[in-house]
Design a protein around this motif. Structure first.
Motif, PDB file in Angstrom:
ATOM      1  N   TRP A  67       0.891  -1.248   0.028  1.00 11.61           N
ATOM      2  CA  TRP A  67      -0.148  -0.056  -0.062  1.00 11.61           C
ATOM      3  C   TRP A  67       0.963   1.464  -0.009  1.00 11.61           C
ATOM      4  CZ3 TRP A  67       0.472   3.181   4.275  1.00 11.61           C
ATOM      5  CH2 TRP A  67       0.821   2.585   5.640  1.00 11.61           C
ATOM      6  N   LYS A  68       2.124   1.129   0.598  1.00 11.80           N
ATOM      7  CA  LYS A  68       2.938   2.438   0.669  1.00 11.80           C
ATOM      8  C   LYS A  68       3.267   2.836  -0.736  1.00 11.80           C
ATOM      9  CE  LYS A  68       4.548   1.550   5.359  1.00 11.80           C
ATOM     10  NZ  LYS A  68       5.613   1.495   6.177  1.00 11.80           N
ATOM     11  N   SER A  69       3.778   1.602  -1.738  1.00 14.02           N
ATOM     12  CA  SER A  69       4.371   1.910  -2.783  1.00 14.02           C
ATOM     13  C   SER A  69       3.175   2.588  -3.629  1.00 14.02           C
ATOM     14  CB  SER A  69       4.916   0.664  -3.290  1.00 14.02           C
ATOM     15  OG  SER A  69       3.818  -0.132  -3.660  1.00 14.02           O
ATOM     16  N   LEU A  70       1.896   2.256  -3.342  1.00 20.56           N
ATOM     17  CA  LEU A  70       0.834   2.740  -4.029  1.00 20.56           C
ATOM     18  C   LEU A  70       0.530   4.236  -3.830  1.00 20.56           C
ATOM     19  CD1 LEU A  70      -1.384  -0.502  -3.973  1.00 20.56           C
ATOM     20  CD2 LEU A  70      -0.015   0.333  -6.160  1.00 20.56           C
ATOM     21  N   GLY A  71       1.271   4.827  -2.837  1.00 22.97           N
ATOM     22  CA  GLY A  71       0.837   6.395  -2.688  1.00 22.97           C
ATOM     23  C   GLY A  71      -0.224   6.562  -1.445  1.00 22.97           C
ATOM     24  N   LEU A  72      -0.403   5.478  -0.953  1.00 26.34           N
ATOM     25  CA  LEU A  72      -1.643   5.456   0.124  1.00 26.34           C
ATOM     26  C   LEU A  72      -1.163   5.830   1.449  1.00 26.34           C
ATOM     27  CD1 LEU A  72      -3.801   2.409  -1.155  1.00 26.34           C
ATOM     28  CD2 LEU A  72      -4.080   4.868  -1.798  1.00 26.34           C
ATOM     29  N   GLU A  73      -2.152   6.444   2.318  1.00 26.11           N
ATOM     30  CA  GLU A  73      -1.821   6.817   3.645  1.00 26.11           C
ATOM     31  C   GLU A  73      -2.172   5.644   4.400  1.00 26.11           C
ATOM     32  OE1 GLU A  73      -3.185  10.589   4.730  1.00 26.11           O
ATOM     33  OE2 GLU A  73      -2.740  11.407   3.247  1.00 26.11           O
ATOM     34  N   ALA A  74      -3.104   4.923   4.080  1.00 25.88           N
ATOM     35  CA  ALA A  74      -3.718   3.523   4.683  1.00 25.88           C
ATOM     36  C   ALA A  74      -4.632   2.701   3.847  1.00 25.88           C
ATOM     37  CB  ALA A  74      -4.871   4.086   5.730  1.00 25.88           C
ATOM     38  N   ALA A  75      -4.508   1.495   4.161  1.00 25.24           N
ATOM     39  CA  ALA A  75      -5.335   0.597   3.299  1.00 25.24           C
ATOM     40  C   ALA A  75      -6.092  -0.528   4.345  1.00 25.24           C
ATOM     41  CB  ALA A  75      -4.125  -0.309   2.635  1.00 25.24           C
ATOM     42  N   ILE A  76      -7.166  -1.282   3.939  1.00 23.44           N
ATOM     43  CA  ILE A  76      -7.914  -2.281   4.563  1.00 23.44           C
ATOM     44  C   ILE A  76      -7.942  -3.357   3.370  1.00 23.44           C
ATOM     45  CG2 ILE A  76     -10.130  -3.042   5.052  1.00 23.44           C
ATOM     46  CD1 ILE A  76     -10.995  -0.130   5.351  1.00 23.44           C
ATOM     47  N   PHE A  77      -7.162  -4.658   4.164  1.00 26.00           N
ATOM     48  CA  PHE A  77      -7.225  -5.628   3.481  1.00 26.00           C
ATOM     49  C   PHE A  77      -8.307  -6.795   3.708  1.00 26.00           C
ATOM     50  CE2 PHE A  77      -2.997  -3.676   3.759  1.00 26.00           C
ATOM     51  CZ  PHE A  77      -2.482  -4.161   2.411  1.00 26.00           C
ATOM     52  N   VAL A  78      -9.068  -7.281   2.888  1.00 24.93           N
ATOM     53  CA  VAL A  78     -10.087  -8.140   2.941  1.00 24.93           C
ATOM     54  C   VAL A  78      -9.814  -9.754   2.070  1.00 24.93           C
ATOM     55  CG1 VAL A  78     -11.608  -6.406   3.053  1.00 24.93           C
ATOM     56  CG2 VAL A  78     -11.162  -7.427   0.937  1.00 24.93           C
ATOM     57  N   PRO A  79      -9.988 -10.737   2.718  1.00 23.07           N
ATOM     58  CA  PRO A  79      -9.687 -12.170   2.343  1.00 23.07           C
ATOM     59  C   PRO A  79     -10.643 -12.408   1.036  1.00 23.07           C
ATOM     60  CG  PRO A  79     -10.787 -12.274   4.357  1.00 23.07           C
ATOM     61  CD  PRO A  79     -10.397 -11.068   4.004  1.00 23.07           C
ATOM     62  N   ARG A  80     -11.946 -11.971   1.166  1.00 23.00           N
ATOM     63  CA  ARG A  80     -12.667 -12.272  -0.012  1.00 23.00           C
ATOM     64  C   ARG A  80     -13.418 -10.762  -0.472  1.00 23.00           C
ATOM     65  NH1 ARG A  80     -16.162 -15.604  -2.662  1.00 23.00           N
ATOM     66  NH2 ARG A  80     -18.334 -15.843  -2.576  1.00 23.00           N
ATOM     67  N   PRO A  81     -13.111 -10.383  -1.638  1.00 24.95           N
ATOM     68  CA  PRO A  81     -13.230  -8.880  -1.881  1.00 24.95           C
ATOM     69  C   PRO A  81     -15.023  -8.813  -2.075  1.00 24.95           C
ATOM     70  CG  PRO A  81     -11.435  -9.586  -2.929  1.00 24.95           C
ATOM     71  CD  PRO A  81     -11.863 -10.669  -2.321  1.00 24.95           C
TER      72      PRO A  81
END
Length: 354
Positions: A67-81
């Motif tokens: 997520w950092k390399s994508l230029g974001l300040e934060a990210a949520i990760f989900v196993p089943r989108p």
């Protein structure tokens, strides 16, 4: 519009946050179109390029994303989108605006019982001896006929029609214009008709006389379980003697027609323009894609899946995957279509041999 912290969203989804968990967003967006106040939905690597085009500070990402390399300040990760989408949209959808209480321009029979916390919009008509459960929300121009019973937390949207004596469980959702409890389409002739002769002979109308159709009235109603959803402009006919029934958890898309006396099981999914003819029985967890048709007086077993536009004319055993017109096993249908495509070459080769 309500805003949410990433912590609140993650808790609703049962997901994990990395980065600034207190960052707040006011809605969701596709990655390329997202502004700084929106949560980008990039749950597959193919959406990573869109993040660079948009302005989102936070996103829902696929497992393992940097997520950092994508230029974001934060990210949520989900196993089943896709399953996460159900939780996210439920959290962010405010639902229709219906003021609690009974609006002064609603017409409610004095014998009707309205549950605590219900919201009844203007131009709603509620008939004699109707029971509306607590927390129900009924939008404008809905009519509910005499003797109907509707459970708790129902949501009945604009222009829906609930017929006489219909019984509906809790957490029911009716989309605009749907009709539950219309009269069944059942007619008979004084003597045997051409239709009856054709059903028996499979092609010969015989010497049936010219005669008019006479209605068979519907004395039954419709019974619907809990957590059922009915799509816009769908119609469920009431039964002739016994009730037409829809089991718990079943979902009907727009423009679905359920004929009189039909019994649909639990957790079924019936997509747009599905039609089920009278007195057929549908098992549990059956999925029918758009424009499927089911003949009258047959049985479709549990866990059957029917592909789009399949026409089911005979009983279908449990677990069968169907496709085609008439519906056959999906693998058989595919082989039949392959053979059909080869037919012109076979014919050309046969002509060349002469």
């Amino acid at each position: 519009m309500t805003d949410f912290s990433l912590n609140e969203i993650a808790a609703a989804l049962g997901a994990q946050v990395q980065g600034d968990a207190e960052l707040r967003v006011r809605g969701a967006s596709e990655p390329a179109a997202a502004d700084a106040s929106q949560l980008a939905l990039a749950m597959d690597p193919k959406y990573s390029d869109g993040l660079a085009k948009g302005h989102a500070k936070a996103a829902i990402l696929w497992d393992g994303a940097d997520w950092k390399s994508l230029g974001l300040e934060a990210a949520i990760f989900v196993p089943r989108p896709r399953y996460a989408m159900s939780g996210l949209t439920s959290l962010m959808d405010p639902g229709p605006e219906i003021v609690p209480g009974v609006h002064a321009m609603a017409v409610v029979h004095e014998s009707a019982r309205i549950g605590e916390g219900a919201a009844i919009a203007p131009f709603v008509t509620i008939g004699r001896d109707v029971v509306i459960g607590p927390g129900a929300r009924i939008a404008s121009h809905v009519s509910i006929a005499e003797g109907a019973q509707i459970g708790a937390q129902a949501l009945i949207l604009q222009g829906a029609r609930i017929g006489a004596r219909v019984r509906i469980g809790d957490r029911f959702i009716a989309q605009p214009g749907c009709v539950v409890g219309s009269d069944g389409f059942s007619f008979v002739t004084p003597e045997k008709s051409g239709v009856e002769n054709v059903r028996k002979s499979l092609g010969d109308q015989g010497d049936a006389a010219q005669q008019s159709w006479t209605r068979i009235h519907s004395l039954g109603a419709v019974t619907i379980g809990n957590d059922v959803e009915i799509g816009a402009n769908s119609c469920i006919d009431r039964g002739t003697i016994r009730d037409t029934s829809i089991g718990n958890g079943t979902k009907l898309d727009n423009l679905v027609h359920i004929g009189h006396n039909v019994q649909v099981g639990e957790d079924c999914l019936l997509c747009g323009q599905v039609g089920i003819a009278g007195s057929s029985r549908i098992g549990n967890r059956v999925v029918m894609a758009g424009q499927c048709g089911v003949n009258d007086n047959i049985f479709v077993g549990d866990d059957v899946i029917a592909g789009g536009a399949s026409k089911i004319f005979t009983n279908a055993p449990a677990g069968r995957v169907l496709l085609g017109y008439p519906a056959v096993k999906m693998e058989s249908h595919i082989e039949m279509q392959k053979a059909l495509r080869r037919l012109p070459r076979f014919m050309a080769a046969a002509k060349g041999d002469k």
